[in-house]
Design a protein around this motif. Structure first.
Motif, PDB file in Angstrom:
ATOM      1  N   ALA A 186       9.492  14.097  -5.443  1.00 20.50           N
ATOM      2  CA  ALA A 186      10.798  14.578  -5.889  1.00 20.50           C
ATOM      3  C   ALA A 186      11.769  13.401  -5.783  1.00 20.50           C
ATOM      4  CB  ALA A 186      11.265  15.736  -5.012  1.00 20.50           C
ATOM      5  N   PRO A 187      12.683  13.257  -6.731  1.00 23.42           N
ATOM      6  CA  PRO A 187      13.596  12.112  -6.718  1.00 23.42           C
ATOM      7  C   PRO A 187      14.348  11.928  -5.397  1.00 23.42           C
ATOM      8  CG  PRO A 187      13.768  13.252  -8.808  1.00 23.42           C
ATOM      9  CD  PRO A 187      12.882  14.100  -7.921  1.00 23.42           C
ATOM     10  N   ASP A 188      14.678  13.017  -4.741  1.00 21.25           N
ATOM     11  CA  ASP A 188      15.411  12.894  -3.473  1.00 21.25           C
ATOM     12  C   ASP A 188      14.504  12.614  -2.280  1.00 21.25           C
ATOM     13  OD1 ASP A 188      14.238  15.417  -3.478  1.00 21.25           O
ATOM     14  OD2 ASP A 188      15.953  16.399  -2.535  1.00 21.25           O
ATOM     15  N   ARG A 189      13.187  12.519  -2.508  1.00 16.79           N
ATOM     16  CA  ARG A 189      12.233  12.245  -1.423  1.00 16.79           C
ATOM     17  C   ARG A 189      11.617  10.855  -1.518  1.00 16.79           C
ATOM     18  NH1 ARG A 189      10.253  16.532   1.661  1.00 16.79           N
ATOM     19  NH2 ARG A 189       9.899  14.771   3.045  1.00 16.79           N
ATOM     20  N   MET A 190      11.946  10.088  -2.562  1.00 16.85           N
ATOM     21  CA  MET A 190      11.389   8.748  -2.716  1.00 16.85           C
ATOM     22  C   MET A 190      11.949   7.854  -1.606  1.00 16.85           C
ATOM     23  SD  MET A 190       9.342   6.790  -4.529  1.00 16.85           S
ATOM     24  CE  MET A 190       9.136   7.540  -6.144  1.00 16.85           C
ATOM     25  N   PRO A 191      11.103   7.334  -0.725  1.00 19.78           N
ATOM     26  CA  PRO A 191      11.620   6.581   0.424  1.00 19.78           C
ATOM     27  C   PRO A 191      12.024   5.150   0.082  1.00 19.78           C
ATOM     28  CG  PRO A 191       9.230   6.641   0.485  1.00 19.78           C
ATOM     29  CD  PRO A 191       9.656   7.498  -0.687  1.00 19.78           C
ATOM     30  N   ASP A 192      13.089   4.697   0.752  1.00 21.00           N
ATOM     31  CA  ASP A 192      13.443   3.286   0.679  1.00 21.00           C
ATOM     32  C   ASP A 192      12.542   2.533   1.662  1.00 21.00           C
ATOM     33  OD1 ASP A 192      14.481   3.824   3.213  1.00 21.00           O
ATOM     34  OD2 ASP A 192      16.566   3.638   2.596  1.00 21.00           O
ATOM     35  N   ASP A 199       6.586  -5.870   2.432  1.00 21.93           N
ATOM     36  CA  ASP A 199       7.518  -6.939   2.110  1.00 21.93           C
ATOM     37  C   ASP A 199       8.882  -6.320   1.794  1.00 21.93           C
ATOM     38  OD1 ASP A 199       7.459 -10.007   1.207  1.00 21.93           O
ATOM     39  OD2 ASP A 199       8.759  -8.889  -0.168  1.00 21.93           O
ATOM     40  N   ASP A 200       9.935  -7.055   2.101  1.00 25.19           N
ATOM     41  CA  ASP A 200      11.298  -6.578   1.831  1.00 25.19           C
ATOM     42  C   ASP A 200      11.564  -6.355   0.350  1.00 25.19           C
ATOM     43  OD1 ASP A 200      11.910  -6.593   4.520  1.00 25.19           O
ATOM     44  OD2 ASP A 200      12.837  -8.585   4.467  1.00 25.19           O
ATOM     45  N   ALA A 201      10.690  -6.851  -0.515  1.00 24.58           N
ATOM     46  CA  ALA A 201      10.871  -6.658  -1.958  1.00 24.58           C
ATOM     47  C   ALA A 201      10.660  -5.209  -2.373  1.00 24.58           C
ATOM     48  CB  ALA A 201       9.911  -7.551  -2.738  1.00 24.58           C
ATOM     49  N   TYR A 202      10.019  -4.399  -1.506  1.00 26.06           N
ATOM     50  CA  TYR A 202       9.790  -2.999  -1.856  1.00 26.06           C
ATOM     51  C   TYR A 202      11.130  -2.321  -2.139  1.00 26.06           C
ATOM     52  CZ  TYR A 202       8.920   1.989  -1.403  1.00 26.06           C
ATOM     53  OH  TYR A 202       8.876   3.336  -1.636  1.00 26.06           O
ATOM     54  N   ALA A 203      11.281  -1.850  -3.340  1.00 29.82           N
ATOM     55  CA  ALA A 203      12.478  -1.114  -3.740  1.00 29.82           C
ATOM     56  C   ALA A 203      12.077  -0.223  -4.910  1.00 29.82           C
ATOM     57  CB  ALA A 203      13.604  -2.054  -4.144  1.00 29.82           C
ATOM     58  N   PRO A 204      12.077   1.092  -4.703  1.00 31.17           N
ATOM     59  CA  PRO A 204      11.665   1.990  -5.787  1.00 31.17           C
ATOM     60  C   PRO A 204      12.421   1.702  -7.085  1.00 31.17           C
ATOM     61  CG  PRO A 204      11.889   3.211  -3.754  1.00 31.17           C
ATOM     62  CD  PRO A 204      12.421   1.824  -3.485  1.00 31.17           C
ATOM     63  N   LEU A 218       7.259   8.935 -10.257  1.00 27.62           N
ATOM     64  CA  LEU A 218       5.888   8.478 -10.075  1.00 27.62           C
ATOM     65  C   LEU A 218       5.850   7.070  -9.501  1.00 27.62           C
ATOM     66  CD1 LEU A 218       2.783   8.489 -10.572  1.00 27.62           C
ATOM     67  CD2 LEU A 218       3.286   7.863 -12.948  1.00 27.62           C
ATOM     68  N   MET A 219       5.062   6.904  -8.446  1.00 29.37           N
ATOM     69  CA  MET A 219       4.721   5.588  -7.905  1.00 29.37           C
ATOM     70  C   MET A 219       3.224   5.393  -8.180  1.00 29.37           C
ATOM     71  SD  MET A 219       4.393   4.154  -3.973  1.00 29.37           S
ATOM     72  CE  MET A 219       6.050   4.533  -3.456  1.00 29.37           C
ATOM     73  N   ARG A 220       2.901   4.377  -8.953  1.00 24.12           N
ATOM     74  CA  ARG A 220       1.497   4.043  -9.202  1.00 24.12           C
ATOM     75  C   ARG A 220       1.087   2.975  -8.196  1.00 24.12           C
ATOM     76  NH1 ARG A 220       3.703   3.953 -14.267  1.00 24.12           N
ATOM     77  NH2 ARG A 220       3.049   5.645 -15.631  1.00 24.12           N
ATOM     78  N   LEU A 221      -0.013   3.222  -7.495  1.00 21.36           N
ATOM     79  CA  LEU A 221      -0.559   2.253  -6.542  1.00 21.36           C
ATOM     80  C   LEU A 221      -1.890   1.761  -7.083  1.00 21.36           C
ATOM     81  CD1 LEU A 221       0.308   4.937  -4.300  1.00 21.36           C
ATOM     82  CD2 LEU A 221       0.523   2.780  -3.116  1.00 21.36           C
ATOM     83  N   LYS A 222      -2.041   0.453  -7.183  1.00 20.97           N
ATOM     84  CA  LYS A 222      -3.294  -0.144  -7.650  1.00 20.97           C
ATOM     85  C   LYS A 222      -3.693  -1.231  -6.667  1.00 20.97           C
ATOM     86  CE  LYS A 222      -2.489   0.643 -12.548  1.00 20.97           C
ATOM     87  NZ  LYS A 222      -2.517   0.079 -13.885  1.00 20.97           N
ATOM     88  N   TRP A 223      -5.006  -1.429  -6.543  1.00 16.21           N
ATOM     89  CA  TRP A 223      -5.504  -2.472  -5.666  1.00 16.21           C
ATOM     90  C   TRP A 223      -6.761  -3.064  -6.260  1.00 16.21           C
ATOM     91  CZ3 TRP A 223      -5.638   2.699  -4.850  1.00 16.21           C
ATOM     92  CH2 TRP A 223      -6.871   3.299  -4.664  1.00 16.21           C
ATOM     93  N   GLY A 224      -7.115  -4.258  -5.768  1.00 17.26           N
ATOM     94  CA  GLY A 224      -8.333  -4.927  -6.205  1.00 17.26           C
ATOM     95  C   GLY A 224      -9.500  -4.547  -5.311  1.00 17.26           C
ATOM     96  N   GLY A 225     -10.474  -5.405  -5.247  1.00 18.54           N
ATOM     97  CA  GLY A 225     -11.682  -5.117  -4.491  1.00 18.54           C
ATOM     98  C   GLY A 225     -11.598  -5.428  -3.006  1.00 18.54           C
ATOM     99  N   ASP A 226     -10.517  -6.008  -2.558  1.00 19.35           N
ATOM    100  CA  ASP A 226     -10.356  -6.379  -1.157  1.00 19.35           C
ATOM    101  C   ASP A 226     -10.092  -5.134  -0.304  1.00 19.35           C
ATOM    102  OD1 ASP A 226      -8.783  -7.193   1.284  1.00 19.35           O
ATOM    103  OD2 ASP A 226      -9.196  -9.181   0.469  1.00 19.35           O
ATOM    104  N   ALA A 227     -10.819  -5.003   0.795  1.00 20.20           N
ATOM    105  CA  ALA A 227     -10.669  -3.841   1.679  1.00 20.20           C
ATOM    106  C   ALA A 227      -9.265  -3.749   2.278  1.00 20.20           C
ATOM    107  CB  ALA A 227     -11.711  -3.892   2.791  1.00 20.20           C
TER     108      ALA A 227
END
Length: 140
Positions: A10-16, A34-39, A84-93
């Motif tokens: 929900a838009p009001d639940r997206m965390p900073d 990282d401090d760059a995280y900003a929705p 929507l937050m899309r999370l993607k990752w490579g093959g690294d555990a």
């Protein structure tokens, strides 16, 4: 498991950044965003530190996002969770563990609906945490 998860909030639940970081700490993980995280402002690779090592995830955002067609049965459950937050990752555990921790915390602390977009299968917060803890035990 796929290398992509979609987290609908929900838009009001997206965390900073400080709020998400506190929720991660509350689960006992040594994952530092990282401090760059900003929705919606930051798009792309987000560096993180996990257990003192470099790790990270790719993040992209979308407002008023529809569920994928394979998840159309979840429309009622989606409710007001339209950001929507899309999370993607490579093959690294370490990258996978970072994504699992973030996704689990989004479910447990921010009432996110997390799913694998190709299968439309919702992911329970406890199951995501279990996967993250297994990765932690195997790799650290």
């Amino acid at each position: 498991m796929a290398r992509t998860l979609h987290a609908y909030l929900a838009p009001d639940r997206m965390p900073d950044c400080p709020t998400l970081q506190a929720a991660i700490r509350a689960q006992g993980f040594k994952l530092v965003l990282d401090d760059a995280y900003a929705p919606f402002a930051h798009q792309g690779y987000l560096p993180c530190t996990l257990e003192g090592e470099d790790a990270g995830v790719y993040l992209t955002w979308e407002r008023e996002a529809a569920l994928p067609d394979v998840a159309s049965a979840l429309r009622a459950e989606q409710g007001a969770r339209t950001d929507l937050m899309r999370l993607k990752w490579g093959g690294d555990a370490r990258e996978e563990m970072s994504a699992m921790v973030i996704a689990a915390v989004l479910v447990l602390a921010f009432d996110a609906l997390v799913l694998e977009p190709d299968q439309g299968v919702p992911q329970a917060g406890d199951a995501l945490l279990k996967r993250a803890r297994r990765l932690q035990a195997e790799n650290f």
